[in-house]
Design a protein around this motif. Structure first.
Motif, PDB file in Angstrom:
ATOM      1  N   ALA A 197      -5.521  -3.316  -6.753  1.00  0.00           N
ATOM      2  CA  ALA A 197      -6.490  -3.999  -5.897  1.00  0.00           C
ATOM      3  C   ALA A 197      -7.478  -3.201  -5.329  1.00  0.00           C
ATOM      4  N   LEU A 198      -7.142  -2.055  -4.869  1.00  0.00           N
ATOM      5  CA  LEU A 198      -8.104  -0.948  -4.204  1.00  0.00           C
ATOM      6  C   LEU A 198      -7.398   0.255  -4.359  1.00  0.00           C
ATOM      7  N   SER A 199      -8.278   1.346  -4.774  1.00  0.00           N
ATOM      8  CA  SER A 199      -7.535   2.722  -4.642  1.00  0.00           C
ATOM      9  C   SER A 199      -8.778   3.537  -4.559  1.00  0.00           C
ATOM     10  N   PHE A 200      -8.809   4.656  -3.637  1.00  0.00           N
ATOM     11  CA  PHE A 200      -9.715   5.341  -3.301  1.00  0.00           C
ATOM     12  C   PHE A 200      -9.190   6.844  -2.687  1.00  0.00           C
ATOM     13  N   VAL A 201      -9.887   7.776  -3.020  1.00  0.00           N
ATOM     14  CA  VAL A 201      -9.353   9.175  -2.714  1.00  0.00           C
ATOM     15  C   VAL A 201      -9.873   9.316  -1.035  1.00  0.00           C
TER      16      VAL A 201
ATOM     17  N   GLU B 142      -6.222  15.343  -4.999  1.00  0.00           N
ATOM     18  CA  GLU B 142      -6.582  14.886  -3.486  1.00  0.00           C
ATOM     19  C   GLU B 142      -5.825  13.591  -2.973  1.00  0.00           C
ATOM     20  N   PRO B 143      -5.594  13.459  -1.760  1.00  0.00           N
ATOM     21  CA  PRO B 143      -4.591  12.345  -1.296  1.00  0.00           C
ATOM     22  C   PRO B 143      -5.302  11.137  -1.616  1.00  0.00           C
ATOM     23  N   LYS B 144      -4.627   9.837  -1.981  1.00  0.00           N
ATOM     24  CA  LYS B 144      -5.029   8.806  -2.234  1.00  0.00           C
ATOM     25  C   LYS B 144      -4.583   7.629  -1.381  1.00  0.00           C
ATOM     26  N   ILE B 145      -5.286   6.639  -1.194  1.00  0.00           N
ATOM     27  CA  ILE B 145      -4.631   5.327  -0.728  1.00  0.00           C
ATOM     28  C   ILE B 145      -4.721   4.477  -1.820  1.00  0.00           C
ATOM     29  N   CYS B 146      -3.617   3.715  -2.067  1.00  0.00           N
ATOM     30  CA  CYS B 146      -3.700   2.735  -3.222  1.00  0.00           C
ATOM     31  C   CYS B 146      -3.047   1.269  -2.749  1.00  0.00           C
ATOM     32  N   ILE B 147      -3.832   0.398  -3.007  1.00  0.00           N
ATOM     33  CA  ILE B 147      -3.233  -0.973  -2.586  1.00  0.00           C
ATOM     34  C   ILE B 147      -3.247  -1.834  -3.807  1.00  0.00           C
ATOM     35  N   TYR B 148      -2.103  -2.612  -4.017  1.00  0.00           N
ATOM     36  CA  TYR B 148      -1.567  -3.486  -5.086  1.00  0.00           C
ATOM     37  C   TYR B 148      -1.184  -4.792  -4.783  1.00  0.00           C
ATOM     38  N   ASP B 149      -1.404  -5.826  -5.657  1.00  0.00           N
ATOM     39  CA  ASP B 149      -1.255  -7.141  -5.650  1.00  0.00           C
ATOM     40  C   ASP B 149       0.299  -7.121  -6.422  1.00  0.00           C
ATOM     41  N   ILE B 150       1.418  -7.244  -5.950  1.00  0.00           N
ATOM     42  CA  ILE B 150       2.565  -7.241  -6.758  1.00  0.00           C
ATOM     43  C   ILE B 150       2.986  -8.670  -7.329  1.00  0.00           C
TER      44      ILE B 150
ATOM     45  N   ASP C 222      -2.632  14.584   9.195  1.00  0.00           N
ATOM     46  CA  ASP C 222      -2.013  15.458   9.733  1.00  0.00           C
ATOM     47  C   ASP C 222      -2.924  16.633  10.664  1.00  0.00           C
ATOM     48  N   ASP C 223      -4.052  16.166  11.125  1.00  0.00           N
ATOM     49  CA  ASP C 223      -4.872  16.911  11.944  1.00  0.00           C
ATOM     50  C   ASP C 223      -5.033  16.062  13.150  1.00  0.00           C
ATOM     51  N   GLY C 224      -4.071  14.832  13.228  1.00  0.00           N
ATOM     52  CA  GLY C 224      -4.112  14.117  14.557  1.00  0.00           C
ATOM     53  C   GLY C 224      -5.003  13.242  14.619  1.00  0.00           C
ATOM     54  N   THR C 225      -5.808  12.901  13.605  1.00  0.00           N
ATOM     55  CA  THR C 225      -6.840  11.535  13.431  1.00  0.00           C
ATOM     56  C   THR C 225      -6.260  10.258  13.002  1.00  0.00           C
ATOM     57  N   MET C 226      -6.729   9.327  13.538  1.00  0.00           N
ATOM     58  CA  MET C 226      -6.250   7.931  13.094  1.00  0.00           C
ATOM     59  C   MET C 226      -7.516   7.112  12.527  1.00  0.00           C
ATOM     60  N   ALA C 227      -7.333   6.377  11.755  1.00  0.00           N
ATOM     61  CA  ALA C 227      -8.615   5.758  10.994  1.00  0.00           C
ATOM     62  C   ALA C 227      -8.356   4.382  10.681  1.00  0.00           C
ATOM     63  N   HIS C 228      -9.304   3.356  10.761  1.00  0.00           N
ATOM     64  CA  HIS C 228      -9.127   2.156  10.059  1.00  0.00           C
ATOM     65  C   HIS C 228     -10.102   2.056   8.730  1.00  0.00           C
ATOM     66  N   TRP C 229      -9.503   1.239   7.833  1.00  0.00           N
ATOM     67  CA  TRP C 229      -9.967   1.268   6.559  1.00  0.00           C
ATOM     68  C   TRP C 229      -9.928  -0.171   5.969  1.00  0.00           C
ATOM     69  N   ASP C 230     -11.431  -0.435   5.710  1.00  0.00           N
ATOM     70  CA  ASP C 230     -11.906  -1.856   4.930  1.00  0.00           C
ATOM     71  C   ASP C 230     -11.071  -2.100   3.684  1.00  0.00           C
ATOM     72  N   LEU C 231     -10.107  -3.276   3.811  1.00  0.00           N
ATOM     73  CA  LEU C 231      -9.345  -3.310   2.608  1.00  0.00           C
ATOM     74  C   LEU C 231      -9.914  -4.197   1.338  1.00  0.00           C
ATOM     75  N   LYS C 232     -11.126  -4.351   1.426  1.00  0.00           N
ATOM     76  CA  LYS C 232     -12.184  -4.871   0.121  1.00  0.00           C
ATOM     77  C   LYS C 232     -12.841  -3.553  -0.450  1.00  0.00           C
TER      78      LYS C 232
ATOM     79  N   ASN D 176       0.884  -1.278  -0.034  1.00  0.00           N
ATOM     80  CA  ASN D 176       0.070   0.110   0.092  1.00  0.00           C
ATOM     81  C   ASN D 176       0.858   1.113   0.027  1.00  0.00           C
ATOM     82  N   PHE D 177       0.472   2.458  -0.634  1.00  0.00           N
ATOM     83  CA  PHE D 177       1.000   3.709  -0.556  1.00  0.00           C
ATOM     84  C   PHE D 177       0.059   4.639  -0.603  1.00  0.00           C
TER      85      PHE D 177
END
Length: 325
Positions: free
Chosen positions: A136-140, A119-127, A166-176, A109-110
């Motif tokens: 495998a998953l990419s979302f803004v 906008e910031p993105k979270i990307c997940i790849y199967d190498i 960067d505002d001090g928040t922590m989060a859990h994201w569903d990987l599916k 993931n990156f």
């Protein structure tokens, strides 16, 4: 505790990372050239040449065959650990801030920054898939609800992704689905670093609000707070003792205006449970940007704004020390 001094970078260290066995230490900096070192003697094994800007993050898979780096040159690169050759490059629209292998090493993931109207993105790849395959998953990340992610980690058994913002928040994201499972905001300023305990059940965060906090990783319930008088850039949990180490210091832009003592650039050791400080290690001539315990717990390393990496082997007195309740 006389350290090994690793001098292979021309600019500030951004992250350091041990492999699973602890015989190798990977370091990245603002000079665009990741390095790998032997931890036993501090000898530089080699470099990974190919980035054209600051390298913000580095990770190595469980069997030390592949290395992952994320950089400000709008790319995330997968390297062959032994040869230093680039296996694949993922081009992005903005800087790659964090990058990680999953526990099994088959997924990565990156996260990217908010830049140039992207906008910031979270990307997940199967190498294991072809290099030109879709993620495998990419979302803004919706910045109206949550600020940009600064660091990320895979949760236990790769069931979820943890991000610090960067505002001090922590989060859990569903990987599916990429759905936000839940979030908490226990920090009041930017989260610079997150690291899991060796069993992946505890999570420690380092923040510009001058604290490090210990969380239960699956629930993000706050358990402990370690308070300092300076911004905290990195924090790590010992794999063998009830200890945590914190590093940070005065902002890099202000370093030239103060001396070594005023800048407070020492690594600080706290008891995991009692939240009390019991030791400090000096040496860096600038803020400490990254910390990591050796997997066997017998040493730790720190990387600073001064461009040096210091590998500290603990003395026997450290292991004999018993905290008085």
């Amino acid at each position: 505790m006389r350290p090994l001094m690793l001098q292979g970078h021309e600019r500030a260290i951004t992250q350091i990372r041990y492999n699973r066995e602890g015989d190798l230490l990977f370091t990245v900096a603002k000079d665009a050239t990741p390095n790998v070192w032997y931890t036993i003697n501090g000898e530089r094994l080699g470099t990974y040449d190919g980035h054209r800007g600051t390298v913000w993050s580095v990770d190595v898979n469980w069997d030390s065959t592949k290395v992952l780096t994320g950089a400000a040159d709008l790319s995330c690169k997968l390297w062959d650990c032994e040869t230093g050759k680039v296996i694949n490059t993922w081009d992005t629209k903005s800087s790659v801030r964090s990058s990680n292998f999953s526990y099994c090493g088959n997924m990565i993931n990156f996260t990217t920054d908010r830049q140039m109207k992207h906008e910031p993105k979270i990307c997940i790849y199967d190498i294991r898939e072809p290099s030109d395959s879709e993620p495998a998953l990419s979302f803004v990340v919706d910045t109206k609800e949550m600020s940009k992610p600064m660091c990320s980690l895979w949760g236990a058994l790769n069931e979820y992704l943890i991000t610090g913002h960067d505002d001090g928040t922590m989060a859990h994201w569903d990987l599916k689905t990429g759905e936000l499972l839940h979030s908490v905001r226990e920090h009041t300023a930017l989260i610079k670093d997150m690291q899991l305990s060796s069993d992946q059940m505890m999570l420690i965060t380092a923040s510009k609000d001058k604290t490090a906090k210990l969380f239960d990783a699956p629930s993000l319930n706050l358990m402990k707070t370690y308070k300092t008088d300076r911004p905290v850039n990195s924090a790590a949990i010992s794999p063998i003792r009830d200890h945590v180490v914190l590093g940070g210091g005065q902002e890099a832009m202000d370093v030239t205006t103060s001396n070594l003592k005023e800048g407070k650039f020492d690594a600080r050791f706290f008891h995991l449970v009692f939240e009390e400080e019991f030791g400090r290690v000096k040496g860096h001539f600038g803020p400490i940007n990254s910390l990591a315990f050796h997997p066997n717990g017998n040493s730790y390393s720190s990387g600073g704004e001064d461009g040096f990496v210091r590998v500290h082997q603990f003395d026997e007195s450290y292991f004999d020390f018993q905290f008085e309740c």
